[in-house]
Design an enzyme around this catalytic site. Structure first.
Site, PDB file in Angstrom:
ATOM      1  N   CYS A  80      44.275  53.671  32.986  1.00  0.00           N
ATOM      2  CA  CYS A  80      44.060  52.997  34.275  1.00  0.00           C
ATOM      3  C   CYS A  80      44.680  51.606  34.176  1.00  0.00           C
ATOM      4  O   CYS A  80      45.549  51.375  33.324  1.00  0.00           O
ATOM      5  CB  CYS A  80      42.582  52.954  34.645  1.00  0.00           C
ATOM      6  SG  CYS A  80      41.531  52.046  33.487  1.00  0.00           S
ATOM      7  N   ASN A 101      41.490  49.303  31.712  1.00  0.00           N
ATOM      8  CA  ASN A 101      40.818  50.031  30.611  1.00  0.00           C
ATOM      9  C   ASN A 101      39.375  49.550  30.396  1.00  0.00           C
ATOM     10  O   ASN A 101      38.875  49.546  29.278  1.00  0.00           O
ATOM     11  CB  ASN A 101      41.633  49.934  29.300  1.00  0.00           C
ATOM     12  CG  ASN A 101      41.185  50.901  28.204  1.00  0.00           C
ATOM     13  OD1 ASN A 101      41.313  50.597  27.022  1.00  0.00           O
ATOM     14  ND2 ASN A 101      40.648  52.054  28.562  1.00  0.00           N
ATOM     15  N   CYS A 160      37.053  50.278  33.347  1.00  0.00           N
ATOM     16  CA  CYS A 160      36.269  51.063  34.318  1.00  0.00           C
ATOM     17  C   CYS A 160      36.626  52.538  34.277  1.00  0.00           C
ATOM     18  O   CYS A 160      35.906  53.353  33.689  1.00  0.00           O
ATOM     19  CB  CYS A 160      36.456  50.516  35.739  1.00  0.00           C
ATOM     20  SG  CYS A 160      35.842  48.835  35.963  1.00  0.00           S
ATOM     21  N   ARG A 161      37.731  52.926  34.908  1.00  0.00           N
ATOM     22  CA  ARG A 161      38.015  54.344  35.106  1.00  0.00           C
ATOM     23  C   ARG A 161      38.414  55.084  33.836  1.00  0.00           C
ATOM     24  O   ARG A 161      37.881  56.166  33.552  1.00  0.00           O
ATOM     25  CB  ARG A 161      39.118  54.505  36.168  1.00  0.00           C
ATOM     26  CG  ARG A 161      38.674  54.056  37.541  1.00  0.00           C
ATOM     27  CD  ARG A 161      39.853  53.876  38.479  1.00  0.00           C
ATOM     28  NE  ARG A 161      40.703  52.765  38.071  1.00  0.00           N
ATOM     29  CZ  ARG A 161      41.854  52.440  38.629  1.00  0.00           C
ATOM     30  NH1 ARG A 161      42.323  53.171  39.623  1.00  0.00           N
ATOM     31  NH2 ARG A 161      42.539  51.402  38.203  1.00  0.00           N
ATOM     32  N   SER A 162      39.373  54.544  33.057  1.00  0.00           N
ATOM     33  CA  SER A 162      39.843  55.341  31.912  1.00  0.00           C
ATOM     34  C   SER A 162      38.806  55.439  30.784  1.00  0.00           C
ATOM     35  O   SER A 162      38.689  56.518  30.188  1.00  0.00           O
ATOM     36  CB  SER A 162      41.207  54.871  31.406  1.00  0.00           C
ATOM     37  OG  SER A 162      41.181  53.546  30.963  1.00  0.00           O
ATOM     38  N   ASP A 205      40.068  52.510  42.491  1.00  0.00           N
ATOM     39  CA  ASP A 205      39.697  51.370  41.645  1.00  0.00           C
ATOM     40  C   ASP A 205      38.377  50.788  42.166  1.00  0.00           C
ATOM     41  O   ASP A 205      38.321  50.304  43.299  1.00  0.00           O
ATOM     42  CB  ASP A 205      40.825  50.330  41.745  1.00  0.00           C
ATOM     43  CG  ASP A 205      40.570  49.106  40.894  1.00  0.00           C
ATOM     44  OD1 ASP A 205      39.443  48.943  40.386  1.00  0.00           O
ATOM     45  OD2 ASP A 205      41.511  48.309  40.746  1.00  0.00           O
TER      46      ASP A 205
HETATM   47  P1  4NP Z   1      40.115  49.805  35.771  1.00  0.00           P
HETATM   48  O1  4NP Z   1      39.503  48.729  36.794  1.00  0.00           O
HETATM   49  O2  4NP Z   1      41.618  49.765  35.965  1.00  0.00           O
HETATM   50  O3  4NP Z   1      39.525  51.094  36.253  1.00  0.00           O
HETATM   51  O4  4NP Z   1      39.671  49.399  34.382  1.00  0.00           O
HETATM   52  C1  4NP Z   1      39.935  47.414  36.883  1.00  0.00           C
HETATM   53  C2  4NP Z   1      39.566  46.488  35.921  1.00  0.00           C
HETATM   54  C3  4NP Z   1      39.956  45.178  36.053  1.00  0.00           C
HETATM   55  C4  4NP Z   1      40.735  44.786  37.122  1.00  0.00           C
HETATM   56  C5  4NP Z   1      41.113  45.709  38.074  1.00  0.00           C
HETATM   57  C6  4NP Z   1      40.720  47.030  37.946  1.00  0.00           C
HETATM   58  N1  4NP Z   1      41.119  43.440  37.267  1.00  0.00           N
HETATM   59  O5  4NP Z   1      41.785  43.104  38.268  1.00  0.00           O
HETATM   60  O6  4NP Z   1      40.799  42.603  36.403  1.00  0.00           O
END
Ligand code: 4NP
Length: 160
Positions: free
Chosen positions: A9, A12, A14-16, A126
């Protein structure tokens, strides 16, 4: 030899990591832990070294899944180290392929939602800037996608 799967993702956190831990949960339930090995990574470096987001971990806990891990950034050596590279959204997919200087690994890179069987989403949304329901939805979607992926990989072929 086990099938090696990398979930990717943006951050790294939340989703992955959710996908990685959900997949580990499912393979343990099915006693296939020796046949599938999982890892996760982010296309961005903002959160390198951080544990999974606490809101994401709380949502996973509701489903009996504990999120473990430390964020790392996707590295081009991952193209060789994994059989499957599963992107959470279209931007992740493009960012992964942009790191394939040899243009020879695109067959390994898929969208996570390609394996959903009950949801019609094409991307894992997201959840980072939204409310708690977004985190719960990510877990529901990933349970569907990971279950479909496992059935396809274990039931049919070991590599894409
Ligand atoms: P992820 O979520 O890609 O599912 O881990 C996010 C984590 C952090 C951010 C965006 C999405 N950020 O903008 O910091």
């Amino acid at each position: 030899m086990s099938t090696r799967v990398l979930f990717v993702c943006l951050g790294n956190i939340c989703r992955s990591p959710s996908a990685e831990n959900i997949m580990n949960h499912l393979v343990q339930q099915r006693q296939w832990a020796d046949r599938v090995s999982c890892d996760s990574a982010g296309t961005a470096s903002y959160h390198v070294g951080n544990p999974p987001d606490r809101r994401m971990a709380a949502a996973a806990k509701e489903f009996g899944i504990t999120l473990k891990g430390q964020a790392r950034q996707f590295d081009p050596t991952d193209f060789d180290r994994f059989d499957w590279i599963l992107a959470m959204d279209n931007q992740n997919y493009r960012d992964i392929l942009a790191r394939d200087g040899t243009k020879s690994y695109s067959h390994k890179v898929k969208l996570m939602c390609d394996f959903c069987r009950t949801h019609t989403d094409t991307e894992v949304p997201d959840p980072y800037y939204g409310g708690p329901e977004g985190f719960t939805y990510v877990i529901e979607l990933l349970l569907d996608a990971c279950d479909g992926f496992l059935d396809q990989v274990i039931g049919h072929v070991a590599t894409p």
